[in-house]
Design a protein around this motif. Structure first.
Motif, mmCIF file in Angstrom:
data_model
loop_
_atom_site.group_PDB
_atom_site.id
_atom_site.type_symbol
_atom_site.label_atom_id
_atom_site.label_comp_id
_atom_site.label_asym_id
_atom_site.label_seq_id
_atom_site.Cartn_x
_atom_site.Cartn_y
_atom_site.Cartn_z
ATOM 1 N N SER A 249 -10.291 -0.133 6.353
ATOM 2 C CA SER A 249 -9.610 0.462 5.203
ATOM 3 C C SER A 249 -10.007 1.923 5.000
ATOM 4 O O SER A 249 -9.197 2.740 4.565
ATOM 5 N N LYS A 250 -11.258 2.264 5.323
ATOM 6 C CA LYS A 250 -11.711 3.655 5.188
ATOM 7 C C LYS A 250 -11.024 4.574 6.192
ATOM 8 O O LYS A 250 -10.928 5.779 5.971
ATOM 9 N N LYS A 251 -10.542 4.007 7.298
ATOM 10 C CA LYS A 251 -9.864 4.801 8.318
ATOM 11 C C LYS A 251 -8.379 4.993 8.007
ATOM 12 O O LYS A 251 -7.726 5.834 8.617
ATOM 13 N N LYS B 179 -5.471 6.461 6.351
ATOM 14 C CA LYS B 179 -5.057 7.624 5.554
ATOM 15 C C LYS B 179 -3.620 7.448 5.072
ATOM 16 O O LYS B 179 -3.278 7.827 3.959
ATOM 17 N N LEU C 74 -13.585 -3.289 5.259
ATOM 18 C CA LEU C 74 -13.934 -2.005 4.649
ATOM 19 C C LEU C 74 -13.978 -0.880 5.670
ATOM 20 O O LEU C 74 -13.571 0.245 5.396
ATOM 21 N N ILE C 75 -14.455 -1.174 6.871
ATOM 22 C CA ILE C 75 -14.481 -0.166 7.939
ATOM 23 C C ILE C 75 -13.056 0.278 8.280
ATOM 24 O O ILE C 75 -12.766 1.471 8.402
ATOM 25 N N ASN D 137 -9.013 -2.654 0.384
ATOM 26 C CA ASN D 137 -10.272 -2.249 -0.263
ATOM 27 C C ASN D 137 -10.261 -2.671 -1.733
ATOM 28 O O ASN D 137 -10.040 -1.860 -2.620
ATOM 29 N N SER E 264 -4.471 -1.406 1.068
ATOM 30 C CA SER E 264 -5.528 -0.856 1.915
ATOM 31 C C SER E 264 -6.568 -1.905 2.296
ATOM 32 O O SER E 264 -7.308 -1.734 3.270
ATOM 33 N N GLU F 242 -3.182 7.913 1.067
ATOM 34 C CA GLU F 242 -4.372 7.974 0.230
ATOM 35 C C GLU F 242 -4.384 9.232 -0.636
ATOM 36 O O GLU F 242 -3.793 10.247 -0.248
#
Length: 211
Positions: free
Chosen positions: A42-44, A46, A39-40, A131, A129, A75
């Motif tokens: 995937s949040k990065k 873009k 998750l860390i 996620n 991703s 994204e």
């Protein structure tokens, strides 16, 4: 003769043990750590572009059908699959539509008119991703492999389950990104997509997603 049988049995046992050893179930703490890492990362993400090789396994054909191309993601939900070999075919997920270009023949499907298309779109974006750890939508099990982690998703939705029996995502253990996607159908057929040469967060213009 008995000695040979014992030796054969011994090697058969060792061989099977090694197969089972390749896929070990994660502990609760290992699952939590793995999900947090994914998750860390995937949040990065873009943007992401990657080459892929797709293997389509059909039960009635002895050899898998192989295709290859490039996948591009931006994204929150712009996604394009470009098949380049052995034919030119592209699929774009954009603005609630699926845009198809089959060697110049173009068509479009409105995702909004079909809940199943909407779910599949969310699955594909999530698998790219990483996620997609939705416990409400899937029964998820987690495993350790050599240098990799594996998450298996069984849909809870009965309609989706008619099309996809299970999704398997293989993650690189160090990078915590998806390196393989496997979609198992309700039959014994499946699609396996291997991702390689990934480029993360390079500039990608929205015009790329014009089909």
């Amino acid at each position: 003769m008995k000695t040979k049988l014992y030796i054969l049995f011994f090697f058969f046992t060792i061989y099977n043990a090694s197969l089972f050893a390749q896929e070990l179930k994660m502990t609760t703490s290992e699952v939590a750590s793995f999900k947090e890492d994914v998750l860390i990362v995937s949040k990065k993400i873009k943007t992401l572009s990657t080459d892929f090789i797709q293997y389509k396994h059909l039960d009635f054909i002895s050899k898998d059908i192989e295709t290859s191309g490039k996948m591009i993601f931006k994204e929150p939900n712009l996604l394009q699959w470009q098949y380049k070999k052995p034919y030119n075919y592209s699929i774009v997920f954009k603005n609630g539509k699926i845009l198809i270009n089959d060697e110049g023949k173009k068509s479009a499907v409105d995702i909004g008119n079909s809940k199943i298309f909407a779910r599949i779109n969310k699955l594909i974006v999530g698998s790219v991703s990483g996620n997609m750890f939705d416990e409400a939508a899937f029964t998820i099990s987690y495993f350790k492999l050599k240098g990799q982690n594996l998450a298996k998703f069984i849909p809870k939705d009965a309609t989706l389950k008619k099309y996809i029996k299970q999704i398997e995502l293989t993650f690189d253990k160090e990078e915590a990104t998806v390196v393989q996607v496997k979609l198992l159908e309700s039959s014994d057929d499946y699609t396996r997509i291997v991702l390689k040469n990934k480029v993360i967060n390079a500039k990608i213009d929205d015009s790329v997603f014009t089909n």
